[in-house]
Design a protein around this motif. Structure first.
Motif, short mmCIF file in Angstrom:
data_model
loop_
_atom_site.label_atom_id
_atom_site.label_comp_id
_atom_site.label_asym_id
_atom_site.label_seq_id
_atom_site.Cartn_x
_atom_site.Cartn_y
_atom_site.Cartn_z
N UNK A 1 9.93 13.73 -10.54
CA UNK A 1 9.23 12.75 -9.70
C UNK A 1 10.22 12.11 -8.71
N UNK A 2 11.40 11.75 -9.21
CA UNK A 2 12.44 11.17 -8.35
C UNK A 2 12.82 12.15 -7.24
N UNK A 3 12.98 13.43 -7.61
CA UNK A 3 13.29 14.45 -6.60
C UNK A 3 12.18 14.59 -5.58
N UNK A 4 10.92 14.51 -6.04
CA UNK A 4 9.76 14.61 -5.15
C UNK A 4 9.78 13.48 -4.12
N UNK A 5 10.05 12.26 -4.59
CA UNK A 5 10.11 11.10 -3.69
C UNK A 5 11.30 11.23 -2.74
N UNK A 6 12.44 11.68 -3.27
CA UNK A 6 13.64 11.83 -2.44
C UNK A 6 13.43 12.84 -1.32
N UNK A 7 12.80 13.97 -1.63
CA UNK A 7 12.52 14.99 -0.61
C UNK A 7 11.57 14.43 0.45
N UNK A 8 10.53 13.72 0.01
CA UNK A 8 9.59 13.10 0.96
C UNK A 8 10.33 12.15 1.90
N UNK B 1 0.83 -1.20 0.00
CA UNK B 1 0.00 0.00 0.00
C UNK B 1 0.86 1.25 0.00
N UNK B 2 1.93 1.24 0.79
CA UNK B 2 2.80 2.41 0.90
C UNK B 2 3.53 2.69 -0.41
N UNK B 3 4.13 1.66 -1.00
CA UNK B 3 4.92 1.85 -2.23
C UNK B 3 4.04 2.36 -3.38
N UNK B 4 2.87 1.74 -3.56
CA UNK B 4 1.98 2.18 -4.65
C UNK B 4 1.47 3.60 -4.40
N UNK B 5 1.25 3.97 -3.14
CA UNK B 5 0.79 5.32 -2.84
C UNK B 5 1.90 6.35 -3.01
N UNK B 6 3.14 5.98 -2.68
CA UNK B 6 4.28 6.88 -2.92
C UNK B 6 4.38 7.18 -4.41
N UNK B 7 4.29 6.14 -5.23
CA UNK B 7 4.38 6.29 -6.69
C UNK B 7 3.22 7.14 -7.21
N UNK B 8 1.99 6.83 -6.76
CA UNK B 8 0.81 7.56 -7.23
C UNK B 8 0.83 9.02 -6.82
N UNK B 9 1.22 9.31 -5.58
CA UNK B 9 1.26 10.68 -5.08
C UNK B 9 2.31 11.50 -5.82
N UNK B 10 3.49 10.91 -6.01
CA UNK B 10 4.57 11.63 -6.69
C UNK B 10 4.23 11.90 -8.16
#
Length: 404
Positions: free
Chosen positions: A317-324, A286-295
């Motif tokens: 998108x990669x930067x968005x995930x990295x900052x999160x 759930x977490x991984x798919x939501x990280x991908x979807x949100x970013x």
């Protein structure tokens, strides 16, 4: 034939992207917590929130995909400059909730394998980033959300078989809740925001636009993808509800689920240590798919600000995930940011749905031949009124807690 297969993959991928974006750590926690509180009556909450969410979803997907315009571009056509405000709100909410999603991934790793949360945060972020390093990132995203979504459904179904919930009582209370409708309203609104609030309702529609599945000629496929996405999210919600219900009805009076991780606690009580590990697997998926979807969806809104964002979309998108991930590792649970983002998220649905309803009647946006169904428009207006009233009420109450 190849193009048809590719389009079909994008349609199903968009449905799963929307559904798995909704099925995040918060989704699991809310469902388990509310089931523990309302027991079988939570079935009514699911029914009511699904109806309201489906109305919002069908309106928004039709307007965006028929026009071929993303949410912020539709808003700018309705009122110049409005799209930038919408994009800012969605991206802010997406960032804050993505921090929570990374934390959910860490909790999933900890529950499944006993990995420390700091390392779990980094692993969750790295796995999500890896998808967007691939040459065909969007196809990989489609595949991963389908696979992980399928794993969640199968695992939760196994728990249902083990705990044997009272299905008859659940079915009866879905239509005639013993808890009383008025007592269930806060839970309905919470679920509505968690299912189609903020970036979630745009995830699948923006994916279809990226895949070129737009215009009136594709309306049948657009509607099918939208309904499929809602159906997947609803199926997981029902399965999780039944799995937790099978546990809570057997608890001694006064005993409640662990508030810090109610879904995992329910799985442990129902199926022992293997159930607890299963809960970790579901939480991680759930977490991984939501990280991908949100970013992905948040960045799709930011494209409006500068053409370079669209050109280097995957890197942004990669930067968005990295900052999160970095914020989650450094600050843990950034409570103030999450409170503010949650309050904003409650206001996003009535604003964006309202904009889409206005756009649905504008030929300059929808084209000269498109006719938006009157029944869908009227139901959409009702959802705007309900969600706006309760969204403002939530915003005021949450902002108030920051100054206590």
């Amino acid at each position: 034939m190849n193009e048809k297969k590719k389009g079909g993959g994008a349609l199903l991928g968009a449905a799963f992207l929307m559904a798995t974006s909704a099925i995040g750590p918060g989704f699991l926690t809310q469902t388990a917590q509310f089931t523990g509180t309302h027991k079988a009556s939570f079935g009514f909450v699911i029914l009511a929130s699904v109806i309201l969410a489906a109305i919002a979803q069908m309106n928004i997907w039709r307007v965006l995909c028929v026009s071929g315009l993303r949410g912020q571009d539709v808003a700018n056509k309705v009122l110049p400059g409005l799209g930038y405000f919408v994009a800012f709100m969605v991206a802010l909410g997406g960032l804050a909730f993505n921090i929570g999603n990374v934390g959910g991934g860490a909790l999933g790793f900890n529950t499944l394998l006993g990995i420390p949360t700091e390392i779990g945060c980094i692993l969750a972020g790295v796995i999500s980033i890896a998808i967007f390093l691939l040459k065909n990132a969007k196809a990989a995203m489609d595949t991963l959300t389908k696979v992980l979504g399928g794993i969640m459904i199968v695992v939760i179904f196994v728990i249902i078989i083990i705990v044997q919930p009272p299905v008859g009582s659940a079915l009866k209370n879905t239509f005639v809740p013993e808890a009383g409708v008025s007592n269930l309203v806060p839970a309905i609104i919470t679920l509505l925001g968690g299912t189609v609030g903020g970036y979630i309702t745009f995830a699948g529609a923006h994916r279809l636009i990226d895949a070129g599945i737009t215009g009136e000629k594709n309306l049948k496929e657009i509607n099918k993808s939208s309904v499929t996405g809602m159906g997947i999210a609803t199926l997981v919600r029902i399965f999780l509800f039944l799995a937790v219900l099978g546990v809570v009805v057997k608890l001694a009076d006064g005993t409640t689920l662990d508030a810090s991780n109610p879904a995992a606690d329910a799985f442990r009580l129902g199926a022992g240590e293997i159930g607890y590990r299963f809960a970790g697997l579901v939480l991680l998926c759930a977490a991984v798919t939501s990280i991908i979807g949100a970013a992905y969806t948040s960045v799709s809104f930011l494209k409006t600000f500068h053409p370079a964002i669209a050109k280097y979309e995957n890197y942004v998108i990669i930067g968005f995930i990295a900052v999160s991930t970095i914020i989650m590792v450094l600050l843990g649970q950034p409570a103030t940011l999450l409170v503010l983002a949650g309050a904003f998220n409650g206001l996003i649905l009535p604003i964006t749905l309202g904009i889409c309803l206005i756009a649905s009647k504008k030929k300059s946006i929808m084209g000269g031949t498109y006719k938006h169904p009157t029944w869908l428009l009227i139901l959409g207006i009702i959802v705007v009124i309900i969600s706006a009233y309760l969204g403002i009420d939530t915003f005021v109450s949450k902002i108030g807690t920051l100054f206590v």
